[in-house]
Design an enzyme around this catalytic site. Sequence first.
Site, PDB file in Angstrom:
ATOM      1  N   ASN A 238      34.325  -5.024   5.676  1.00 33.89           N
ATOM      2  CA  ASN A 238      33.724  -5.480   4.430  1.00 33.89           C
ATOM      3  C   ASN A 238      32.214  -5.617   4.651  1.00 33.89           C
ATOM      4  O   ASN A 238      31.711  -5.353   5.747  1.00 33.89           O
ATOM      5  CB  ASN A 238      34.361  -6.780   3.931  1.00 33.89           C
ATOM      6  CG  ASN A 238      34.234  -7.925   4.916  1.00 33.89           C
ATOM      7  OD1 ASN A 238      33.271  -8.020   5.673  1.00 33.89           O
ATOM      8  ND2 ASN A 238      35.220  -8.819   4.923  1.00 33.89           N
ATOM      9  N   ARG A 239      31.494  -6.007   3.622  1.00 32.27           N
ATOM     10  CA  ARG A 239      30.034  -6.065   3.730  1.00 32.27           C
ATOM     11  C   ARG A 239      29.591  -7.021   4.843  1.00 32.27           C
ATOM     12  O   ARG A 239      28.691  -6.706   5.627  1.00 32.27           O
ATOM     13  CB  ARG A 239      29.440  -6.487   2.396  1.00 32.27           C
ATOM     14  CG  ARG A 239      27.927  -6.497   2.382  1.00 32.27           C
ATOM     15  CD  ARG A 239      27.431  -6.988   1.032  1.00 32.27           C
ATOM     16  NE  ARG A 239      27.275  -5.926   0.062  1.00 32.27           N
ATOM     17  CZ  ARG A 239      27.665  -6.000  -1.204  1.00 32.27           C
ATOM     18  NH1 ARG A 239      28.268  -7.087  -1.643  1.00 32.27           N
ATOM     19  NH2 ARG A 239      27.443  -4.995  -2.037  1.00 32.27           N
ATOM     20  N   LYS A 240      30.245  -8.189   4.944  1.00 28.72           N
ATOM     21  CA  LYS A 240      29.863  -9.156   5.981  1.00 28.72           C
ATOM     22  C   LYS A 240      30.159  -8.619   7.375  1.00 28.72           C
ATOM     23  O   LYS A 240      29.359  -8.792   8.308  1.00 28.72           O
ATOM     24  CB  LYS A 240      30.594 -10.481   5.764  1.00 28.72           C
ATOM     25  CG  LYS A 240      30.172 -11.563   6.768  1.00 28.72           C
ATOM     26  CD  LYS A 240      30.915 -12.859   6.570  1.00 28.72           C
ATOM     27  CE  LYS A 240      30.419 -13.929   7.543  1.00 28.72           C
ATOM     28  NZ  LYS A 240      30.449 -13.498   8.951  1.00 28.72           N
TER      29      LYS A 240
ATOM     30  N   ASP B 182      43.799  -7.047   3.299  1.00 25.48           N
ATOM     31  CA  ASP B 182      45.071  -6.558   3.848  1.00 25.48           C
ATOM     32  C   ASP B 182      45.760  -5.619   2.860  1.00 25.48           C
ATOM     33  O   ASP B 182      46.350  -4.608   3.244  1.00 25.48           O
ATOM     34  CB  ASP B 182      45.999  -7.733   4.163  1.00 25.48           C
ATOM     35  CG  ASP B 182      45.425  -8.661   5.220  1.00 25.48           C
ATOM     36  OD1 ASP B 182      44.713  -8.165   6.104  1.00 25.48           O
ATOM     37  OD2 ASP B 182      45.690  -9.877   5.144  1.00 25.48           O
TER      38      ASP B 182
END
Length: 458
Positions: free
Chosen positions: A180-182, A248
Amino acid sequence: MLDVFEYGDIEKISPEAPVPVIRINKKKEMLGGAGNVLRNLNSLRCNVSFTALIGNDSNGEKIDSLLRTFSHLDYELHACEQPTIVKTRFISNNQQVLRADIEERFKCSSEVENKMLDFVRQRLPKLDLVVISDYNKGTITTPFCRQLIEMCRAHSVPVFVDPKGKNYQKYAQATLIKPNRKELSDCFDSEEIEGKEAFYAAKLREDTEVTYVLVTLGKDGMMLHDKNNCEMIDSITRQVFDVSGAGDTVMATLAAGYSAGLTIIEAAKLANIAAGIVVSKPETAIVTPEELSNEMYVTSKIQSPVSIRELIEYWQRNNFVIGFTNGCFDLLHPGHVATLKFCKQKCDRLIIGLNSDQSVRQLKGNKRPVNHELHRALVLSEFASVDAIVIFEEDTPEELIQIIRPDLLVKGGDYIEDDVAGAAFIKSYGGKVLICPYVDGFSSTRIVDRIENVAYAR
């Protein structure tokens, strides 16, 4: 992991400290972590082999008990000295008010690693794909991960990775990584990643030699990067109830779709739809085939380039004349209606090639389309004159036309025959190109311009 949801009412503040008191009235326990990927795969009716670490404790026994309830599941658990990871969420008035974790990093012995590798090795000849769900809790060590990927590559089995931490080299040469972006930000120790995701995705793909990097961007959708392309997949706007486990669901749907023969972009778009479904549900939710079907294939008219061939073969066996036209169909107007009516008068079955959102942006700029590709497809599917819709990614439908091989290719009156994409191919096997009478004064671009002018005037 074990996910626990405690539901109750908050009606007072504790006399012992300035904190709310929640009176529990309901409790639910379910598989979390990699187990949630399994839950989604099981819901999508995949046959799954599953191996993971648990603690040698009562919570580990609960996980084992939950796994026994799944159909089409072949699993093997290994207990370690550390406690089973448990995440307990306290919820009142549909709001999560507190999360309490029991967590200690697992210490995976080489003996257990070898047993897990043997578990996979024995099943490799029958596997379509392997998912590594890494939560950075100690199970997926670098040596284990490297051996697993190398083993899968030797058997030409794709490997999809849901990553964590900063050491992405342990995933080198996997088929796909889904940060994800983080997580992408953490990988490069950069706090200023927003707006630069394409650059970092390309760098991650090059550094790790993976085939694909899929970056999930929350409300901004997804970004799929390969060596030739970087494609945005817009999210479908929904009311967000709970984001727990959405990643998920994305991984499970992506893996299931790719294993079933979808292209990577088709599988990613399906996963994007699945994410939109689960975030509108409470708890660590799962998606069902029926929900995906209702969302993406509300009508059987919406087809993929793969499935349309089967439909065409059926139509050809019945000697139907097959027509094809294409366009963005962003804001429907009388010109579109006239074109569809004209097309259906000339053929028995009409297929619409619909430009994807990315394709529309390439042709008309970043302000377009106004409507999401699935929404445009759903509106078109309500026309009785339309028998099938196929969304295509390219600037022109030539590749799609070569798949469909229609009897008739129809375009609007603002075209001349020699300029129609696919015309030469159609005529090469005896097909016909028809130009529909032009309805003057109507276009989606003009409608958008008028709206902007009105807004500006106000």
